[in-house]
Design a protein around this motif. Sequence first.
Motif, mmCIF file in Angstrom:
data_model
loop_
_atom_site.group_PDB
_atom_site.id
_atom_site.type_symbol
_atom_site.label_atom_id
_atom_site.label_comp_id
_atom_site.label_asym_id
_atom_site.label_seq_id
_atom_site.Cartn_x
_atom_site.Cartn_y
_atom_site.Cartn_z
ATOM 1 N N ASP A 196 4.379 9.149 3.628
ATOM 2 C CA ASP A 196 5.056 10.332 4.156
ATOM 3 C C ASP A 196 4.007 11.209 4.824
ATOM 4 O OD1 ASP A 196 6.416 12.657 4.678
ATOM 5 O OD2 ASP A 196 6.976 13.067 2.594
ATOM 6 N N ILE A 197 4.042 11.256 6.138
ATOM 7 C CA ILE A 197 2.995 11.959 6.878
ATOM 8 C C ILE A 197 3.072 13.480 6.716
ATOM 9 C CG2 ILE A 197 2.649 10.141 8.587
ATOM 10 C CD1 ILE A 197 4.474 11.635 10.475
ATOM 11 N N THR A 198 4.122 13.983 6.032
ATOM 12 C CA THR A 198 4.219 15.427 5.788
ATOM 13 C C THR A 198 3.581 15.814 4.454
ATOM 14 O OG1 THR A 198 6.379 15.353 4.671
ATOM 15 C CG2 THR A 198 6.382 15.454 7.082
ATOM 16 N N GLN A 199 3.088 14.830 3.686
ATOM 17 C CA GLN A 199 2.506 15.133 2.378
ATOM 18 C C GLN A 199 1.100 14.522 2.262
ATOM 19 O OE1 GLN A 199 4.941 15.093 -1.161
ATOM 20 N NE2 GLN A 199 6.788 14.719 0.017
ATOM 21 N N VAL A 200 0.225 14.946 3.140
ATOM 22 C CA VAL A 200 -1.151 14.448 3.158
ATOM 23 C C VAL A 200 -2.011 15.302 2.227
ATOM 24 C CG1 VAL A 200 -3.172 14.011 4.581
ATOM 25 C CG2 VAL A 200 -0.887 13.588 5.503
ATOM 26 N N ASP A 201 -2.718 14.646 1.281
ATOM 27 C CA ASP A 201 -3.565 15.346 0.321
ATOM 28 C C ASP A 201 -5.051 15.142 0.600
ATOM 29 O OD1 ASP A 201 -1.359 16.283 -1.267
ATOM 30 O OD2 ASP A 201 -1.149 14.247 -2.043
ATOM 31 N N LEU A 202 -5.378 14.639 1.777
ATOM 32 C CA LEU A 202 -6.780 14.426 2.143
ATOM 33 C C LEU A 202 -7.489 15.770 2.351
ATOM 34 C CD1 LEU A 202 -6.266 11.534 4.709
ATOM 35 C CD2 LEU A 202 -7.390 11.325 2.482
ATOM 36 N N PRO A 203 -8.810 15.796 2.207
ATOM 37 C CA PRO A 203 -9.552 17.035 2.460
ATOM 38 C C PRO A 203 -9.291 17.550 3.880
ATOM 39 C CG PRO A 203 -10.967 15.400 1.420
ATOM 40 C CD PRO A 203 -9.700 14.689 1.778
ATOM 41 N N ARG A 204 -9.331 18.846 4.023
ATOM 42 C CA ARG A 204 -9.106 19.463 5.332
ATOM 43 C C ARG A 204 -10.078 18.899 6.374
ATOM 44 N NH1 ARG A 204 -6.479 24.066 6.701
ATOM 45 N NH2 ARG A 204 -6.278 24.603 4.480
ATOM 46 N N GLY A 205 -9.529 18.516 7.521
ATOM 47 C CA GLY A 205 -10.349 17.967 8.589
ATOM 48 C C GLY A 205 -10.447 16.459 8.585
ATOM 49 N N THR A 206 -9.903 15.801 7.548
ATOM 50 C CA THR A 206 -9.921 14.334 7.476
ATOM 51 C C THR A 206 -8.614 13.786 8.023
ATOM 52 O OG1 THR A 206 -11.317 14.408 5.494
ATOM 53 C CG2 THR A 206 -10.172 12.332 5.961
ATOM 54 N N LEU A 229 0.862 -1.179 0.000
ATOM 55 C CA LEU A 229 0.000 0.000 0.000
ATOM 56 C C LEU A 229 0.899 1.230 0.000
ATOM 57 C CD1 LEU A 229 -2.653 1.544 0.211
ATOM 58 C CD2 LEU A 229 -2.622 1.151 2.690
ATOM 59 N N ASP A 230 0.949 1.913 -1.127
ATOM 60 C CA ASP A 230 1.828 3.073 -1.291
ATOM 61 C C ASP A 230 1.052 4.364 -1.068
ATOM 62 O OD1 ASP A 230 4.317 4.239 -1.906
ATOM 63 O OD2 ASP A 230 3.718 4.562 -3.993
ATOM 64 N N GLU A 231 1.769 5.429 -0.682
ATOM 65 C CA GLU A 231 1.149 6.731 -0.408
ATOM 66 C C GLU A 231 0.030 6.606 0.615
ATOM 67 O OE1 GLU A 231 2.262 9.551 -1.441
ATOM 68 O OE2 GLU A 231 3.663 8.935 -3.004
ATOM 69 N N SER A 232 0.278 5.820 1.648
ATOM 70 C CA SER A 232 -0.792 5.505 2.606
ATOM 71 C C SER A 232 -1.146 6.683 3.509
ATOM 72 C CB SER A 232 -0.382 4.310 3.475
ATOM 73 O OG SER A 232 0.721 4.628 4.296
ATOM 74 N N GLN A 233 -0.374 7.768 3.445
ATOM 75 C CA GLN A 233 -0.771 8.952 4.211
ATOM 76 C C GLN A 233 -2.089 9.514 3.701
ATOM 77 O OE1 GLN A 233 1.748 8.950 2.075
ATOM 78 N NE2 GLN A 233 1.608 10.736 0.731
ATOM 79 N N ASN A 234 -2.479 9.106 2.486
ATOM 80 C CA ASN A 234 -3.729 9.581 1.898
ATOM 81 C C ASN A 234 -4.883 8.603 2.078
ATOM 82 O OD1 ASN A 234 -2.705 12.064 1.008
ATOM 83 N ND2 ASN A 234 -1.862 11.126 -0.836
ATOM 84 N N THR A 235 -4.742 7.679 3.026
ATOM 85 C CA THR A 235 -5.876 6.842 3.416
ATOM 86 C C THR A 235 -6.581 7.482 4.607
ATOM 87 O OG1 THR A 235 -4.552 5.531 4.976
ATOM 88 C CG2 THR A 235 -4.678 4.738 2.699
ATOM 89 N N THR A 236 -7.860 7.241 4.705
ATOM 90 C CA THR A 236 -8.577 7.640 5.916
ATOM 91 C C THR A 236 -8.362 6.555 6.974
ATOM 92 O OG1 THR A 236 -10.617 6.493 5.273
ATOM 93 C CG2 THR A 236 -10.332 8.786 4.518
ATOM 94 N N THR A 237 -8.755 6.818 8.194
ATOM 95 C CA THR A 237 -8.603 5.815 9.254
ATOM 96 C C THR A 237 -9.428 4.572 8.932
ATOM 97 O OG1 THR A 237 -10.373 6.888 10.509
ATOM 98 C CG2 THR A 237 -8.111 7.530 11.031
ATOM 99 N N GLU A 238 -10.611 4.757 8.354
ATOM 100 C CA GLU A 238 -11.454 3.610 7.989
ATOM 101 C C GLU A 238 -10.817 2.790 6.878
ATOM 102 O OE1 GLU A 238 -12.471 6.745 8.061
ATOM 103 O OE2 GLU A 238 -13.800 6.814 9.831
#
Length: 331
Positions: free
Chosen positions: A266-276, A237-246
């Motif tokens: 990389d936890i410094t490059q999160v592209d999730l919507p703000r607040g997620t 699972l690559d780029e997993s910083q962009n997964t939600t907790t679920e």
Amino acid sequence: MNTSTDTHRFTLDSFEAARFANLCGQYDEHLRLIEQRLNITIRNRAEQFEVLGPREQTRSAEQLIRRLYRETKHTDLTPDTVHLFLQESSMQELSNPTAASSSPVALRTRKGAIRPRGENQQNYVKSILTHDINFGIGPAGTGKTFLAVACAVDALERELVQRILLVRPAVEAGEKLGFLPGDLSQKIDPYLRPLYDALYEMLGFEHVTRLIEKQVIEVAPLAYMRGRTLSNSFIILDESQNTTTEQMKMFLTRIGFGSTAVITGDITQVDLPRGTASGLLHVTDVLKDVPGLGFTFFKSSDVVRHPLVQRIVEAYESHNSSNDSARELRP
């Protein structure tokens, strides 16, 4: 600390003109790179070397030059190769030839062996080889994904697994998937390109294409994993910083018997919507004390790309630390 200039002399053994030219590079560019990185001056007449600089660096330069000369027996050196050796070799490692020359881990691929560079990469690969679930967390350029793919290819070549699954969350980094041309498969393809590139480098384009057609290698977005049980597989699972907790929980509970999973991000490059919340950041806290899992944390000093990449990562880390400190001081 004593930084006085020291003159250190040594002679290479088993001198061969072709290997020596390989060592020095075109117009001595390899030696100039070593000079720049170690802040020393290198002079030589054929195999006889004279190195000027602080004592620790001059001894380190000798060990590095000797290592590179040994490498010329079976490798055509390039500036990138020299950079990798410089990157993996701390002063202590260079000053200890026994530790520096040991390479305990090598991964077998169709295109040749791949060796992890530096202590952190070696520990990462060892962890993957000895744990069913592993996390590789750190900045871009540290080899997290590439080495995970290499471990997967090695396991497939040794018939330890029956297939490889490469998974990424299809999260938009400032652009919307709907505006990309093509069907869903074509829309998500750019997100999976780094995984394809690593496979092509290790197995060759035609062989990878055949394995994908036979579904021995499957490259898919994370959403396709729901409801599946993945047995006798190597899953990345690559780029997993962009997964939600679920999504992270869903993925981890897909792992079946005989499988190995590697989760990189990389936890410094999160592209999730703000607040997620990031599933990767969350899981490091939830599973930190669970036995049987492997966690490897990379630092900016582990970056093995262009030297500027390391400086860029360090500059961002310093800037973010300064901002965090400023916020803490505000009333």
